[in-house]
Design a protein around this motif. Structure first.
Motif, PDB file in Angstrom:
ATOM      1  N   HIS A 242      21.321  22.235   8.757  1.00  0.00           N
ATOM      2  CA  HIS A 242      21.242  23.454   7.939  1.00  0.00           C
ATOM      3  C   HIS A 242      22.621  24.103   7.774  1.00  0.00           C
ATOM      4  CE1 HIS A 242      16.920  23.520   7.385  1.00  0.00           C
ATOM      5  NE2 HIS A 242      16.821  23.088   8.627  1.00  0.00           N
ATOM      6  N   GLY A 243      23.471  23.985   8.803  1.00  0.00           N
ATOM      7  CA  GLY A 243      24.835  24.505   8.697  1.00  0.00           C
ATOM      8  C   GLY A 243      25.650  23.771   7.645  1.00  0.00           C
ATOM      9  N   ILE A 244      25.502  22.458   7.585  1.00  0.00           N
ATOM     10  CA  ILE A 244      26.206  21.667   6.560  1.00  0.00           C
ATOM     11  C   ILE A 244      25.734  22.080   5.170  1.00  0.00           C
ATOM     12  CG2 ILE A 244      26.468  19.339   5.583  1.00  0.00           C
ATOM     13  CD1 ILE A 244      26.279  18.319   8.539  1.00  0.00           C
ATOM     14  N   LEU A 245      24.433  22.192   5.001  1.00  0.00           N
ATOM     15  CA  LEU A 245      23.886  22.601   3.702  1.00  0.00           C
ATOM     16  C   LEU A 245      24.367  23.999   3.314  1.00  0.00           C
ATOM     17  CD1 LEU A 245      20.274  21.202   4.129  1.00  0.00           C
ATOM     18  CD2 LEU A 245      22.069  20.291   2.629  1.00  0.00           C
ATOM     19  N   GLU A 246      24.445  24.900   4.276  1.00  0.00           N
ATOM     20  CA  GLU A 246      24.926  26.258   4.001  1.00  0.00           C
ATOM     21  C   GLU A 246      26.400  26.244   3.618  1.00  0.00           C
ATOM     22  OE1 GLU A 246      24.873  30.472   3.623  1.00  0.00           O
ATOM     23  OE2 GLU A 246      23.399  28.875   3.414  1.00  0.00           O
ATOM     24  N   GLN A 247      27.218  25.436   4.297  1.00  0.00           N
ATOM     25  CA  GLN A 247      28.637  25.322   3.936  1.00  0.00           C
ATOM     26  C   GLN A 247      28.794  24.856   2.495  1.00  0.00           C
ATOM     27  OE1 GLN A 247      30.731  27.084   6.325  1.00  0.00           O
ATOM     28  NE2 GLN A 247      32.027  25.556   5.405  1.00  0.00           N
ATOM     29  N   LEU A 248      28.018  23.853   2.113  1.00  0.00           N
ATOM     30  CA  LEU A 248      28.075  23.345   0.740  1.00  0.00           C
ATOM     31  C   LEU A 248      27.681  24.434  -0.253  1.00  0.00           C
ATOM     32  CD1 LEU A 248      26.563  19.815   1.401  1.00  0.00           C
ATOM     33  CD2 LEU A 248      28.947  20.328   0.826  1.00  0.00           C
ATOM     34  N   ARG A 249      26.653  25.198   0.091  1.00  0.00           N
ATOM     35  CA  ARG A 249      26.210  26.297  -0.783  1.00  0.00           C
ATOM     36  C   ARG A 249      27.300  27.352  -0.915  1.00  0.00           C
ATOM     37  NH1 ARG A 249      24.518  31.242  -0.946  1.00  0.00           N
ATOM     38  NH2 ARG A 249      24.711  31.595   1.293  1.00  0.00           N
ATOM     39  N   LEU A 250      27.930  27.710   0.199  1.00  0.00           N
ATOM     40  CA  LEU A 250      28.988  28.719   0.169  1.00  0.00           C
ATOM     41  C   LEU A 250      30.189  28.270  -0.661  1.00  0.00           C
ATOM     42  CD1 LEU A 250      28.903  29.961   3.874  1.00  0.00           C
ATOM     43  CD2 LEU A 250      28.176  31.217   1.830  1.00  0.00           C
ATOM     44  N   LEU A 251      30.394  26.958  -0.749  1.00  0.00           N
ATOM     45  CA  LEU A 251      31.474  26.426  -1.584  1.00  0.00           C
ATOM     46  C   LEU A 251      31.086  26.368  -3.060  1.00  0.00           C
ATOM     47  CD1 LEU A 251      32.668  23.555   0.756  1.00  0.00           C
ATOM     48  CD2 LEU A 251      33.970  25.605   0.126  1.00  0.00           C
ATOM     49  N   GLY A 252      29.845  26.750  -3.362  1.00  0.00           N
ATOM     50  CA  GLY A 252      29.384  26.754  -4.750  1.00  0.00           C
ATOM     51  C   GLY A 252      28.980  25.391  -5.263  1.00  0.00           C
ATOM     52  N   LEU A 253      28.729  24.458  -4.351  1.00  0.00           N
ATOM     53  CA  LEU A 253      28.348  23.107  -4.753  1.00  0.00           C
ATOM     54  C   LEU A 253      26.831  22.969  -4.773  1.00  0.00           C
ATOM     55  CD1 LEU A 253      30.950  21.232  -2.582  1.00  0.00           C
ATOM     56  CD2 LEU A 253      31.033  21.525  -5.051  1.00  0.00           C
ATOM     57  N   THR A 254      26.329  22.259  -5.752  1.00  0.00           N
ATOM     58  CA  THR A 254      24.905  21.978  -5.840  1.00  0.00           C
ATOM     59  C   THR A 254      24.610  20.680  -5.109  1.00  0.00           C
ATOM     60  OG1 THR A 254      24.765  23.060  -7.996  1.00  0.00           O
ATOM     61  CG2 THR A 254      22.995  21.508  -7.437  1.00  0.00           C
ATOM     62  N   VAL A 255      23.709  20.744  -4.138  1.00  0.00           N
ATOM     63  CA  VAL A 255      23.320  19.541  -3.406  1.00  0.00           C
ATOM     64  C   VAL A 255      22.320  18.773  -4.261  1.00  0.00           C
ATOM     65  CG1 VAL A 255      22.246  18.635  -1.323  1.00  0.00           C
ATOM     66  CG2 VAL A 255      23.720  20.650  -1.187  1.00  0.00           C
ATOM     67  N   VAL A 256      22.691  17.576  -4.661  1.00  0.00           N
ATOM     68  CA  VAL A 256      21.844  16.725  -5.479  1.00  0.00           C
ATOM     69  C   VAL A 256      20.838  15.992  -4.597  1.00  0.00           C
ATOM     70  CG1 VAL A 256      21.807  14.770  -7.075  1.00  0.00           C
ATOM     71  CG2 VAL A 256      23.648  16.463  -7.204  1.00  0.00           C
ATOM     72  N   SER A 257      21.311  15.527  -3.434  1.00  0.00           N
ATOM     73  CA  SER A 257      20.417  14.870  -2.481  1.00  0.00           C
ATOM     74  C   SER A 257      20.992  14.954  -1.077  1.00  0.00           C
ATOM     75  CB  SER A 257      20.170  13.413  -2.862  1.00  0.00           C
ATOM     76  OG  SER A 257      21.343  12.645  -2.697  1.00  0.00           O
ATOM     77  N   ALA A 258      20.107  14.915  -0.116  1.00  0.00           N
ATOM     78  CA  ALA A 258      20.483  14.880   1.293  1.00  0.00           C
ATOM     79  C   ALA A 258      19.411  14.042   1.990  1.00  0.00           C
ATOM     80  CB  ALA A 258      20.528  16.291   1.883  1.00  0.00           C
ATOM     81  N   HIS A 259      19.830  12.925   2.553  1.00  0.00           N
ATOM     82  CA  HIS A 259      18.839  12.082   3.210  1.00  0.00           C
ATOM     83  C   HIS A 259      19.450  11.345   4.401  1.00  0.00           C
ATOM     84  CE1 HIS A 259      20.724   9.361   0.255  1.00  0.00           C
ATOM     85  NE2 HIS A 259      20.527   8.444   1.168  1.00  0.00           N
ATOM     86  N   PRO A 260      18.592  11.042   5.375  1.00  0.00           N
ATOM     87  CA  PRO A 260      19.078  10.307   6.543  1.00  0.00           C
ATOM     88  C   PRO A 260      19.393   8.861   6.170  1.00  0.00           C
ATOM     89  CG  PRO A 260      16.717  10.678   6.720  1.00  0.00           C
ATOM     90  CD  PRO A 260      17.190  11.390   5.490  1.00  0.00           C
ATOM     91  N   LEU A 261      20.368   8.300   6.867  1.00  0.00           N
ATOM     92  CA  LEU A 261      20.728   6.895   6.703  1.00  0.00           C
ATOM     93  C   LEU A 261      20.102   6.100   7.844  1.00  0.00           C
ATOM     94  CD1 LEU A 261      24.503   7.359   5.840  1.00  0.00           C
ATOM     95  CD2 LEU A 261      22.639   6.851   4.258  1.00  0.00           C
ATOM     96  N   PRO A 262      19.772   4.851   7.606  1.00  0.00           N
ATOM     97  CA  PRO A 262      19.140   4.052   8.669  1.00  0.00           C
ATOM     98  C   PRO A 262      20.065   3.757   9.849  1.00  0.00           C
ATOM     99  CG  PRO A 262      19.545   2.726   6.719  1.00  0.00           C
ATOM    100  CD  PRO A 262      19.881   4.118   6.353  1.00  0.00           C
ATOM    101  N   ALA A 263      21.393   3.823   9.635  1.00  0.00           N
ATOM    102  CA  ALA A 263      22.360   3.534  10.692  1.00  0.00           C
ATOM    103  C   ALA A 263      23.656   4.254  10.371  1.00  0.00           C
ATOM    104  CB  ALA A 263      22.597   2.033  10.777  1.00  0.00           C
ATOM    105  N   ALA A 264      24.594   4.191  11.292  1.00  0.00           N
ATOM    106  CA  ALA A 264      25.907   4.810  11.067  1.00  0.00           C
ATOM    107  C   ALA A 264      26.564   4.177   9.853  1.00  0.00           C
ATOM    108  CB  ALA A 264      26.776   4.619  12.300  1.00  0.00           C
ATOM    109  N   PRO A 265      27.192   5.001   8.994  1.00  0.00           N
ATOM    110  CA  PRO A 265      27.873   4.442   7.820  1.00  0.00           C
ATOM    111  C   PRO A 265      29.058   3.590   8.241  1.00  0.00           C
ATOM    112  CG  PRO A 265      28.274   6.803   8.004  1.00  0.00           C
ATOM    113  CD  PRO A 265      27.316   6.445   9.084  1.00  0.00           C
ATOM    114  N   GLU A 266      29.332   2.563   7.463  1.00  0.00           N
ATOM    115  CA  GLU A 266      30.486   1.709   7.726  1.00  0.00           C
ATOM    116  C   GLU A 266      31.750   2.446   7.328  1.00  0.00           C
ATOM    117  OE1 GLU A 266      30.153  -2.148   6.033  1.00  0.00           O
ATOM    118  OE2 GLU A 266      28.056  -2.332   6.605  1.00  0.00           O
ATOM    119  N   SER A 267      32.799   2.294   8.109  1.00  0.00           N
ATOM    120  CA  SER A 267      34.081   2.969   7.817  1.00  0.00           C
ATOM    121  C   SER A 267      34.816   2.257   6.725  1.00  0.00           C
ATOM    122  CB  SER A 267      34.928   3.021   9.073  1.00  0.00           C
ATOM    123  OG  SER A 267      34.265   3.761  10.062  1.00  0.00           O
TER     124      SER A 267
END
Length: 72
Positions: free
Chosen positions: A47-72
């Motif tokens: 919720h903190g990440i989503l709030e930071q994005l909102r405070l920056l004026g960005l529209t969240v198009v999607s937010a979803h869990p990933l099955p594993a850690a993202p590859e670097s």
């Protein structure tokens, strides 16, 4: 408790100075927005990440869990 990994897609670019708020996340600029990927500790962190994005004026198009850690 293990971290969960999430992907956030936003409409609009993430300003350079705002990237510091997401320094522990991978940030990629894509047209017409940005993708952030990284670990989320718990629901309060999510919720903190989503709030930071909102405070920056960005529209969240999607937010979803990933099955594993993202590859670097």
């Amino acid at each position: 408790m293990t971290d969960r990994f999430y992907e956030f897609r936003v409409d609009g670019s993430l300003p350079a100075q705002a990237r510091e708020a997401f320094c522990d996340m991978e940030v990629r600029e894509i047209r017409p927005g940005a993708v952030l990927r990284g670990a989320v500790i718990d629901d309060a962190h999510l919720h903190g990440i989503l709030e930071q994005l909102r405070l920056l004026g960005l529209t969240v198009v999607s937010a979803h869990p990933l099955p594993a850690a993202p590859e670097s």
